[in-house]
Every structure is written in structure tokens, then in C-alpha cells.
Design a protein around this motif. Sequence first.
Motif, PDB file in Angstrom:
ATOM      1  N   PRO A 144      -5.708   5.885 -12.857  1.00 52.38           N
ATOM      2  CA  PRO A 144      -5.752   7.083 -12.013  1.00 52.38           C
ATOM      3  C   PRO A 144      -4.452   7.309 -11.235  1.00 52.38           C
ATOM      4  O   PRO A 144      -4.458   7.505 -10.022  1.00 52.38           O
ATOM      5  N   ILE A 145      -3.335   7.253 -11.943  1.00 50.41           N
ATOM      6  CA  ILE A 145      -2.012   7.397 -11.340  1.00 50.41           C
ATOM      7  C   ILE A 145      -1.277   8.548 -12.028  1.00 50.41           C
ATOM      8  O   ILE A 145      -1.378   8.715 -13.249  1.00 50.41           O
ATOM      9  N   ALA A 146      -0.552   9.346 -11.255  1.00 52.18           N
ATOM     10  CA  ALA A 146       0.192  10.482 -11.805  1.00 52.18           C
ATOM     11  C   ALA A 146       1.320  10.006 -12.726  1.00 52.18           C
ATOM     12  O   ALA A 146       1.781   8.870 -12.640  1.00 52.18           O
ATOM     13  N   ASP A 147       1.778  10.887 -13.588  1.00 49.54           N
ATOM     14  CA  ASP A 147       2.805  10.557 -14.579  1.00 49.54           C
ATOM     15  C   ASP A 147       4.151  10.238 -13.925  1.00 49.54           C
ATOM     16  O   ASP A 147       4.591  10.932 -13.004  1.00 49.54           O
ATOM     17  N   GLY A 148       4.821   9.205 -14.431  1.00 51.33           N
ATOM     18  CA  GLY A 148       6.231   8.954 -14.153  1.00 51.33           C
ATOM     19  C   GLY A 148       6.613   8.741 -12.707  1.00 51.33           C
ATOM     20  O   GLY A 148       7.717   9.129 -12.297  1.00 51.33           O
ATOM     21  N   ILE A 149       5.752   8.096 -11.906  1.00 52.27           N
ATOM     22  CA  ILE A 149       6.065   7.949 -10.482  1.00 52.27           C
ATOM     23  C   ILE A 149       6.216   6.491 -10.044  1.00 52.27           C
ATOM     24  O   ILE A 149       6.617   6.229  -8.914  1.00 52.27           O
ATOM     25  N   VAL A 150       5.918   5.537 -10.928  1.00 46.66           N
ATOM     26  CA  VAL A 150       5.839   4.127 -10.524  1.00 46.66           C
ATOM     27  C   VAL A 150       7.163   3.418 -10.772  1.00 46.66           C
ATOM     28  O   VAL A 150       7.709   3.462 -11.872  1.00 46.66           O
ATOM     29  N   ASP A 151       7.675   2.767  -9.736  1.00 49.34           N
ATOM     30  CA  ASP A 151       8.910   1.985  -9.865  1.00 49.34           C
ATOM     31  C   ASP A 151       8.648   0.617 -10.488  1.00 49.34           C
ATOM     32  O   ASP A 151       9.413   0.153 -11.342  1.00 49.34           O
ATOM     33  N   THR A 152       7.575  -0.021 -10.030  1.00 51.11           N
ATOM     34  CA  THR A 152       7.273  -1.392 -10.450  1.00 51.11           C
ATOM     35  C   THR A 152       5.791  -1.517 -10.777  1.00 51.11           C
ATOM     36  O   THR A 152       4.937  -1.161  -9.968  1.00 51.11           O
ATOM     37  N   PHE A 153       5.518  -2.031 -11.961  1.00 47.06           N
ATOM     38  CA  PHE A 153       4.139  -2.249 -12.399  1.00 47.06           C
ATOM     39  C   PHE A 153       3.930  -3.743 -12.565  1.00 47.06           C
ATOM     40  O   PHE A 153       4.770  -4.436 -13.141  1.00 47.06           O
ATOM     41  N   VAL A 154       2.800  -4.249 -12.067  1.00 44.47           N
ATOM     42  CA  VAL A 154       2.554  -5.689 -12.052  1.00 44.47           C
ATOM     43  C   VAL A 154       1.234  -6.007 -12.754  1.00 44.47           C
ATOM     44  O   VAL A 154       0.207  -5.386 -12.470  1.00 44.47           O
ATOM     45  N   THR A 155       1.281  -6.969 -13.665  1.00 41.95           N
ATOM     46  CA  THR A 155       0.061  -7.550 -14.242  1.00 41.95           C
ATOM     47  C   THR A 155       0.186  -9.061 -14.111  1.00 41.95           C
ATOM     48  O   THR A 155       1.032  -9.672 -14.744  1.00 41.95           O
ATOM     49  N   LEU A 156      -0.638  -9.626 -13.281  1.00 45.01           N
ATOM     50  CA  LEU A 156      -0.585 -11.058 -12.961  1.00 45.01           C
ATOM     51  C   LEU A 156      -1.851 -11.728 -13.479  1.00 45.01           C
ATOM     52  O   LEU A 156      -2.924 -11.571 -12.917  1.00 45.01           O
ATOM     53  N   HIS A 157      -1.718 -12.434 -14.615  1.00 47.00           N
ATOM     54  CA  HIS A 157      -2.879 -13.025 -15.287  1.00 47.00           C
ATOM     55  C   HIS A 157      -3.933 -11.950 -15.565  1.00 47.00           C
ATOM     56  O   HIS A 157      -5.118 -12.124 -15.258  1.00 47.00           O
ATOM     57  N   THR A 158      -3.487 -10.863 -16.156  1.00 49.19           N
ATOM     58  CA  THR A 158      -4.363  -9.727 -16.458  1.00 49.19           C
ATOM     59  C   THR A 158      -4.366  -9.371 -17.941  1.00 49.19           C
ATOM     60  O   THR A 158      -5.420  -9.092 -18.516  1.00 49.19           O
ATOM     61  N   LEU A 159      -3.213  -9.389 -18.580  1.00 55.06           N
ATOM     62  CA  LEU A 159      -3.097  -8.885 -19.951  1.00 55.06           C
ATOM     63  C   LEU A 159      -3.938  -9.665 -20.948  1.00 55.06           C
ATOM     64  O   LEU A 159      -4.391  -9.115 -21.954  1.00 55.06           O
ATOM     65  N   GLU A 160      -4.185 -10.938 -20.674  1.00 53.29           N
ATOM     66  CA  GLU A 160      -4.999 -11.737 -21.591  1.00 53.29           C
ATOM     67  C   GLU A 160      -6.454 -11.263 -21.624  1.00 53.29           C
ATOM     68  O   GLU A 160      -7.199 -11.565 -22.559  1.00 53.29           O
ATOM     69  N   HIS A 161      -6.865 -10.481 -20.602  1.00 51.34           N
ATOM     70  CA  HIS A 161      -8.249 -10.009 -20.511  1.00 51.34           C
ATOM     71  C   HIS A 161      -8.481  -8.663 -21.198  1.00 51.34           C
ATOM     72  O   HIS A 161      -9.627  -8.272 -21.390  1.00 51.34           O
TER      73      HIS A 161
END
Length: 308
Positions: free
Chosen positions: A163-180
Motif C-alpha cells: 500500500p505504497i505510492a509509486d517511486g517514492i521509497v529511498d530505502t527498502f528493507v527485508t530482514l529475514h523476510t524473503l525466505e517466507h
Amino acid sequence: MYSKMRLLACIDCHGTMALPIDGGLSMVCDSCKREYFKTDGVWDFRADPNTGSQKSLAIYAELEFQRWLEIFEHTESKNWKIYETKLYRFFTQSGHRLLGRSLAKLTKVNDLVVEVGAGNGALHDFVALKNYIGIDTNWNMLCQLATNYPDKTLICTSGGVLPIADGIVDTFVTLHTLEHIYHLAEAFEEITRILKPEGTHYFVIPCEGGLPFSIGRALVTGPSLKRKYSLDIDLVMSREHINDAPRVLKFLKMYFRELKYTHWPLRFLPFLNTNVMIWGHCKSRPELLPLIRRAEIEGAKKPLDGPD
């Protein structure tokens, strides 16, 4: 009163919305008029299960796994075996420490940081993030985060749409998330959509599939789950960690550029069987955006299949 920046997006029509800045507890999508509410410090953006666009897997609906999810949410999320001792935490929170240092060093004060898999806010023990949005599917854990960090914007959502608008995020974080995340490619396309052209994705994944994890489960978490709940660790973790490390790295290489990662603790022996986790970062590939949008328009996305 609302923020001038329209940071959020409706999960139904993708119309943008601005966050209330006066303590407001609701906001309305200008396009489709759906109303969203904030309760206990958390915004509720969960999809209607009857209209969700992504198919859930039957293996996630099995009774034993559902029993595990209930146990974890109400009991083990606060007392999970892997955080029980200082020695366990040295290994299990290594990614938090390393990622926290990187974010403190490489992000600017006003950068917008979005974390998916925010949980109860463990990352905030290692770095101060001023402009932060935390997203998770677990309502109770986000409520814990809201109690400890009431100034953070927290969103509970489900399904594949962020639920985030297009093209506005500087830094995206996935911390022990992608494996799920089973629908990994679809998730990376969403990350690509919301990142700025020079935005960075920081990630930590376990060395799933390696010897240290097998030993840990055989000696620590496996006996604990068996003794306390008569649960089979292999049944639980084969579904929890649906992706092993090589699969995650394969998709990261396809969807991002300038991928750099390091194994820990033995970076000079970069193998799954000699390490417990991998951490790194990569840059957005904005050239993928027209292809992603075309696929959405043509209805060409096939979550459970590859190309014809």
C-alpha cells in the motif's frame, strides 16, 4: 489535516492517499472512496479474503501448520527459542546488527525507509529511523511495535500489493523476510514499483538449506517444538521458509542491479554449509517498470506458472 506527501496507495484501486498528521484515525481513498482505519497504532490495510488477487497455497491451510501459526502469534513470538540466550541471539540477531550499522551509515536522515516483515520492531534496537513505514501481516506483532515506537507509521496488510505510492521509497528493507514469501517474483515487482530509480533494497536472509540450520533445528528448535507442542519442526519450517537461499539470490539477481552480498560469520568461506546468514544490498531496475505495468494491463501475471 493531512501530510502534503501522498505516501500510501489504496490496495483496491491504487489511488494515492496522504497520512493524517493531526492524530486522525481514518483516511479515505480519493478514487474509490474506501476508508481505512487506525487501531492501536496500526493502520488496517488487509485485503478482503473473498476478493484477494493472489492464490493461497493449500499447504498453508493444513491444520498442523495453522496450529503452529496460532502458537507462534500468541506464545512463541515473545519467547521464541532462538532468542533465549545471549549465544543464540549473537547468531540470530547478527543480521539486525549488521543491517542497522549499514542503514545508520548509508541512509540520510529524511530518507523514506519502508520495511516489510517489520514484526515487533527488532530492527529499531539497532538503528534510529526517522521517516519509517513498517509493514507486516501480523497484527499483534505490529501492535507491540506501536507500543514501543508510537511515532512510526505501521500498516497491517495481506496479499501481494504493497500500500505504497509509486517511486517514492529511498530505502527498502527485508530482514529475514524473503525466505517466507512464496510469490517472490511478484513481491520483487512490487518493490521495484515503489522504489525510486536510485533506491536501494537492503536484505538479510538465512542460509536456508545449509548444514548449520539443519544442526540448529536438530539440536535446538526441533526438540523444543516437539516437547512443548508435539510439532514437527520439518513440517513447520518447510512452509515457513518456503525459499532456500539460492532461490532468493537467483531472483535478486534477476530483479535488481549492483547486487552485493556477504556471508556471515565466515565471509572468507562463502558457502551455505559454513555460514548462518547472508546480508547485502542492491539497486532498483527502473527499466523493468514499463514491462511490469504492461503485464498488469494485459493480465499476463501468472503467480503459479511460468511463461508459455
